[in-house]
Design an enzyme around this catalytic site. Structure first.
Site, PDB file in Angstrom:
ATOM      1  N   SER A 105      46.536   1.125 139.961  1.00 25.61           N
ATOM      2  CA  SER A 105      47.401   0.309 139.120  1.00 25.61           C
ATOM      3  C   SER A 105      46.575  -0.442 138.085  1.00 25.61           C
ATOM      4  CB  SER A 105      48.176  -0.685 139.991  1.00 25.61           C
ATOM      5  OG  SER A 105      49.037  -1.458 139.212  1.00 25.61           O
ATOM      6  N   GLY A 106      46.998  -0.355 136.817  1.00 23.22           N
ATOM      7  CA  GLY A 106      46.299  -1.026 135.731  1.00 23.22           C
ATOM      8  C   GLY A 106      45.264  -0.164 135.051  1.00 23.22           C
ATOM      9  N   THR A 110      50.444   4.927 132.383  1.00 25.28           N
ATOM     10  CA  THR A 110      51.679   4.972 131.591  1.00 25.28           C
ATOM     11  C   THR A 110      51.375   5.186 130.116  1.00 25.28           C
ATOM     12  OG1 THR A 110      52.810   3.540 133.174  1.00 25.28           O
ATOM     13  CG2 THR A 110      53.758   3.707 130.976  1.00 25.28           C
ATOM     14  N   ASN A 155      48.566  -5.456 136.380  1.00 26.09           N
ATOM     15  CA  ASN A 155      49.019  -4.726 135.199  1.00 26.09           C
ATOM     16  C   ASN A 155      50.250  -5.421 134.624  1.00 26.09           C
ATOM     17  OD1 ASN A 155      49.693  -2.847 133.272  1.00 26.09           O
ATOM     18  ND2 ASN A 155      49.847  -1.113 134.683  1.00 26.09           N
ATOM     19  N   SER A 158      53.339  -2.513 134.767  1.00 26.81           N
ATOM     20  CA  SER A 158      53.127  -1.630 135.902  1.00 26.81           C
ATOM     21  C   SER A 158      54.398  -0.847 136.219  1.00 26.81           C
ATOM     22  CB  SER A 158      52.712  -2.450 137.127  1.00 26.81           C
ATOM     23  OG  SER A 158      52.580  -1.624 138.257  1.00 26.81           O
ATOM     24  N   SER A 159      54.241   0.467 136.379  1.00 32.40           N
ATOM     25  CA  SER A 159      55.392   1.307 136.773  1.00 32.40           C
ATOM     26  C   SER A 159      55.710   1.021 138.229  1.00 32.40           C
ATOM     27  CB  SER A 159      55.063   2.794 136.597  1.00 32.40           C
ATOM     28  OG  SER A 159      54.805   3.099 135.252  1.00 32.40           O
ATOM     29  N   GLY A 382      50.159   3.794 140.513  1.00 30.47           N
ATOM     30  CA  GLY A 382      48.790   4.007 140.956  1.00 30.47           C
ATOM     31  C   GLY A 382      48.531   3.386 142.312  1.00 30.47           C
ATOM     32  N   GLU A 384      47.477   0.920 145.057  1.00 31.88           N
ATOM     33  CA  GLU A 384      47.609  -0.536 145.015  1.00 31.88           C
ATOM     34  C   GLU A 384      46.994  -1.169 146.264  1.00 31.88           C
ATOM     35  OE1 GLU A 384      51.679  -0.940 142.351  1.00 31.88           O
ATOM     36  OE2 GLU A 384      51.752  -1.409 144.490  1.00 31.88           O
TER      37      GLU A 384
END
Length: 1012
Positions: A105-106, A110, A155, A158-159, A382, A384
């Site tokens: 994540s981050g 995306t 993020n 973040s998705s 991602g 985490e």
């Protein structure tokens, strides 16, 4: 000017060329390039992307043109180079592609997916329709990001869901549409966010960007603090303009194809979710002592009901009561305050989650077409590792484990196995295979998800603690599982691992999960009362989101758990990805501060290790940079050699580079285009010549037509005459046929009225009216007689059928053979002429015979000593013939049916018959029987049928006026002689007593003595 891969290169652009290759040199090379704004680096065909956390001038339209239709290694590393390679492989080689963007994540996944889609949209074809499709595909991103993304501590965008988009292209490479698949929206974020994080973007965008009039329609206020579902500590994000993003989202929805009323309905549902968080409950005790909850302020409830079109009393009751149905029983229980808050939050989560799924479906309706050539782009959450990790992080990390497994399978495992399979000398390169972690989570028997489902379905008290206990029992010995109670744990005294947690050693590091909420989130339970309340809404969208609320479609079957659904979705995704040619983008996060120009060596090193990038480089260095299967390679380049064109089955050898092959192929295609152009011009000239030739033929044909018309007129007049004669002949034939038809019809109608009776002996039949109907008339007579005989037979009972069968048997035996037969036809065969069972006189006889008596009749037995007749009772059973004394009932003779060989009689009108016995049998010791009966025909028939039934052999019935042979026993000797007797019709009997043998002679016409 375009920059070559090796011209003025900062560091090494492709890690395969890095010398020396070790972890430090790998990280230093990445850092050196990152410091000079080179955020992309290759490992062969794999792209490493480092998030710069700022905008860089490397995504301009000029850059797009620079990388368009260029070979992959021709320019410096860039995400556009991989996008162009994938797009050209799809367009030119008909290979379905997928672009796998992975990282924690981050790391910028995306943004990478948006860059890929924007590049493909820029380089494909133009045109109004194509541009509209491209815009719809691109504008689906802002809509899904607004409803599915949120700010986290790692993020700002973040998705919080997984997205996989298949973009479809036609044979020219122009986009036609696409299909979006979404995976597990983190809906728990709707009701609660960790410290320092926000709810989904759309809530803040509406409150920031909507006009006052629009907010009034949605019954909302602009102040974030008015809503309990919105965390205040991170309501504003630096560098994010929620108001501008709201306008972007509304415009994107319009471009994608949302109607105005659909957009309004979506925002009404969002407003209802936001206002659900403001409903609060207070406890209230009932008379029976049970706790009950009541809504404190019903104004919020009223506004929600006005937005959704739900009756206020229905929704209020759904928050206070729960109805449980089991087969035919319904039980309603009250909800306490804690249960009411749970129901409220469950409704908010389900309402938002179903709205998001509806948005994806609605977008697919606008862009979906039947899939042909497809390029898949995977943008999924991602890996985490948070301070508090729950069910959502567990599911997200499981998905990343599966993606890592695909990368390992395709880039490390399969490639090495392929070299070994091809017989290439190869030194195995060690790597960590995370299949053991995937099995720990997804195994159908001992996996964590399977045990979680088992706990959710288990009757009795089920809590998160019981789930953890089960994990401790099953997974205790697994090397990647740790908990405070597990046997293999090395942290029994580590206070950082609480009792309510467990730890998994993922490929990306150790993650500690708090089991609190695992069972509830996996159950994903929404009370049926709330579903039914939503279904009763007049709001069409909300009603469509809750189809299970329809009372007519109540399903008592337990729905699938969230874990099971996600596991099945991931399996489908993996299967889909494995059918396509993969292209990898490995995203790396340079620091945890989301700041530009900071490169944390330790953090990057950790990511390089768990992503297996160093092992990937080693495999690439030791292997081949370019690999292709024999068939596709031959198909693509066979045009370059006369020996391989158009068909070749032998081996091929390539001694030039791939780039050179592509250049030669390009030149060959140009030559082929010239050849096609030449052939086209020749075809065009020939077409013109053929057209002129055709014109000449047309002119000639018109002249011939004129000449033929004259000839045709003559032929036509002749044909008319011939036709007139033929028509006359046809009419006369038709009249003849009609005449015959009317006669036939009249014949059958008269036959209907003149039918004789149904008696089988009726010989009458109507006279034949016409000679030509002679054969038909006879056949009808025969068919009618057969039919009425059948009708007559169908009236018989089973007893009657038996009687008639005996009569029929008698007819076959005696008709036209015995003069006595005609008199017997009208007499029914009774069989039991003596009522032995009823007459006490014959009790002794009845007791002696234990078989069913077929015939019982008094007969006259001719005495062999004096020729006198003696009355005897003749009995026929299933197995024997018996003669009994009429007065005493004593059995005189008993003969088995098997010993009876023949019955003989004359053809005259007398009742005499002789029963011949088998020579040498016990019964034959006294000679044959000469009997006389008034029911000769019946007795002989029944004796014949019974013998046939028991012995399966026909009894010989001999009818003759000459001699009938039977046996007599000598008075003085034991010799048995054969005599010939003549029968006569009821005349005198003369007895010639010989001192040696008694002989009986019965003259037929004149009384004679028999001579020996």
């Amino acid at each position: 000017m375009p920059t070559s891969l090796l011209d003025d290169m900062i560091g090494v652009g492709d890690m395969v060329l890095l010398e020396p290759l070790n972890e430090d040199s790998f990280i230093n090379n990445l850092k050196k390039r990152f410091d000079h704004n080179e955020v992309y680096t290759y490992i062969g065909s794999v792209v490493i992307s480092i998030n710069p956390y700022r905008s860089l001038p490397i995504y301009t339209p000029e850059k797009v043109e620079e990388y368009r239709n260029r070979n992959f290694y021709e320019l410096s590393p860039h995400i556009f180079a991989l996008s162009d390679e994938a797009y050209r492989s799809l367009r030119d080689q008909d290979k379905d592609q997928c672009i796998l963007i992975t990282g924690e994540s981050g790391a910028g996944k995306t943004e990478a997916s948006k860059l890929v889609m924007s590049y493909v949209a820029a380089v494909c074809g133009k045109g109004a329709e194509v541009n509209q499709v491209k815009e719809q595909l691109l504008q689906s991103n802002p809509v899904l990001e607004a409803f599915g993304n949120a700010k986290t501590v790692r993020n700002d965008n973040s998705s919080r869901f997984g997205k996989y988009m298949d973009i479809e292209f036609d044979f020219k490479g122009d986009p036609l549409g696409g299909v979006i698949s979404n995976y597990l929206l983190e809906k728990s974020r709707v009701v609660k966010q960790p410290r320092g994080e926000r709810n989904f973007h759309i809530f803040y965008q509406i409150l920031s960007g909507a006009s006052e009039d629009f907010l009034c329609k949605l019954k909302l206020e602009r102040d974030f603090s008015r809503y309990n579902y919105l965390g205040l500590d991170s309501a504003k994000v630096n560098g994010v303009d929620d108001a501008a993003n709201f306008r972007t989202v509304r415009n994107a929805m319009q471009i994608v194809g949302f109607m105005d009323h659909e957009t309004q309905s979506v925002f009404e549902v969002v407003a209802a979710v936001l206002k659900l968080g403001n409903i609060e409950f207070k406890p209230e005790s009932r008379v029976n002592g049970l706790d009950e909850s009541k809504i404190k302020d019903k104004n919020e409830l009223k506004e929600i009901c006005e937005l959704t079109g739900i009756d206020q009393s229905v929704l209020e009751r759904a928050f206070s009561f729960r109805t449980v149905e089991a087969k035919q029983e319904k039980v309603s229980t009250t909800l306490n305050v804690a249960q009411a808050y749970y129901a409220r939050d469950a409704l908010a989560k389900n309402l938002y989650s179903r709205l998001f799924s509806w948005l994806v479906t609605r977008i697919n309706e606008s862009i979906k077409v039947s899939l042909k050539k497809v390029m898949g782009v995977l943008d999924i959450y991602g890996f985490e590792i948070f301070e508090d990790n729950s069910f959502e992080q567990f599911i997200i990390n499981y998905c990343n484990e599966k993606l890592q497994q695909i990368f390992i399978e395709l880039t490390l495992k399969e490639e090495q196995e392929e070299y070994i399979r091809e017989g290439i000398e190869w030194t195995h390169i060690e790597y960590f295979n995370n299949a053991i972690i995937c099995d720990l989570i997804e195994n159908n028997q001992t996996g964590i998800l399977a045990m979680l489902d088992e706990e959710c379905l288990r009757p009795g008290t089920v809590t998160d603690d019981t789930f953890l206990e089960k994990l401790n029992q099953i997974c205790a010995t697994h090397q990647h599982f740790e908990s405070r109670m597990s046997k293999c744990s090395r942290f029994l005294n580590d206070t950082s691992l609480p009792h309510s947690c467990f730890r998994i050693q993922h490929y990306a590091g150790k993650v500690m999960y708090q089991v609190e909420g695992f069972v509830d989130k996996n159950n994903d339970l929404l009370y049926r009362d709330l579903s039914q309340a939503m279904w009763k809404a007049s709001h069409s969208l909300i009603k469509a989101l809750f189809p299970e609320g329809n009372p007519a479609k109540i399903n008592l079957k337990r729905p699938l758990t969230a874990g099971s659904q996600f596991k099945a979705s991931v399996a489908t995704l993996m299967k889909n990805l494995q059918t396509k040619n993969p292209n990898y983008i490995r995203c790396i996060k340079p620091n945890d501060k989301k700041a530009a120009h900071i490169f944390n060596d330790a953090l990057v090193c950790h990511q390089i290790r768990y992503l297996g990038l160093l092992e990937n480089v080693r495999v690439r260095r030791a292997g081949y940079a370019f690999r292709q299967a024999y068939e596709p390679c031959l198909e693509r380049y066979k045009m370059l050699c006369k020996q391989t064109w158009p068909h070749w089955r032998g081996p091929i050898s390539l001694t030039i580079t791939l780039f050179k092959l592509e250049d030669l192929r390009k030149q060959r295609l140009e030559d082929l285009a010239t050849l096609i152009e030449k052939i086209y011009r020749g075809w065009k000239c020939r077409t013109r010549f053929l057209l002129m030739k055709k014109s000449q033929i047309v002119i000639a044909s018109w002249y011939r037509r004129y000449a033929q018309q004259k000839k045709y007129q003559k032929i036509k007049s002749s044909a008319i005459i011939v036709q007139s004669y033929i028509r006359g002949w046809k009419v006369s034939s038709l009249l003849l046929w009609l005449s015959l038809h009317s006669k036939m019809q009249k014949y059958f109608l008269e036959m209907k009225n003149k039918m004789p009776s149904l008696s089988p002996i009726d010989k009458n039949w109507p006279a034949r009216p016409y000679l030509f109907l002679d054969s038909t008339h006879k056949e009808l007579k025969r068919i009618f007689h057969l039919w009425r005989c059948k009708k007559y037979r169908d009236q018989f009972t089973d007893q009657q059928k038996l009687i008639y069968e005996e009569k029929l048997e008698a007819s076959e035996l005696f008709k036209d053979k015995k003069a006595l037969y005609p008199a017997s036809v009208g007499q029914p065969f009774q069989g039991a002429y003596l009522e032995i069972s009823k007459n006490p006189k014959y009790k002794k006889l009845k007791d002696a015979v234990d078989e069913k008596i077929i015939i019982a009749e008094v007969v006259n037995k001719i005495n062999r000593a004096n020729g006198k007749a003696t009355s005897r009772i003749f009995l026929l059973t299933k197995n024997n013939v018996l003669l009994a004394d009429q007065k005493s009932g004593n059995i005189k003779s008993e003969v088995p049916l098997g010993d009876v060989t023949k019955v003989s009689m004359s053809s005259q009108n007398d009742g005499f018959f002789a029963v011949h016995l088998k020579e040498g049998s016990e019964a034959a010791g006294k000679g044959d029987f000469l009997l006389s009966s008034d029911h000769l025909i019946e007795m002989a028939t029944k004796l014949y049928r019974t013998t046939l039934s028991q012995t399966k052999q026909k009894l010989n019935i001999e009818i003759s006026d000459e001699y009938v042979s039977f046996l007599l026993k000598s008075t003085f000797t034991n010799k048995t002689l054969s005599c010939n007797l003549q029968f006569f019709s009821l005349g005198r009997i003369l007895v010639n007593k010989d001192p040696i043998l008694s002989v009986y002679s019965f003259p037929l016409k004149s009384l004679e003595k028999t001579h020996f």
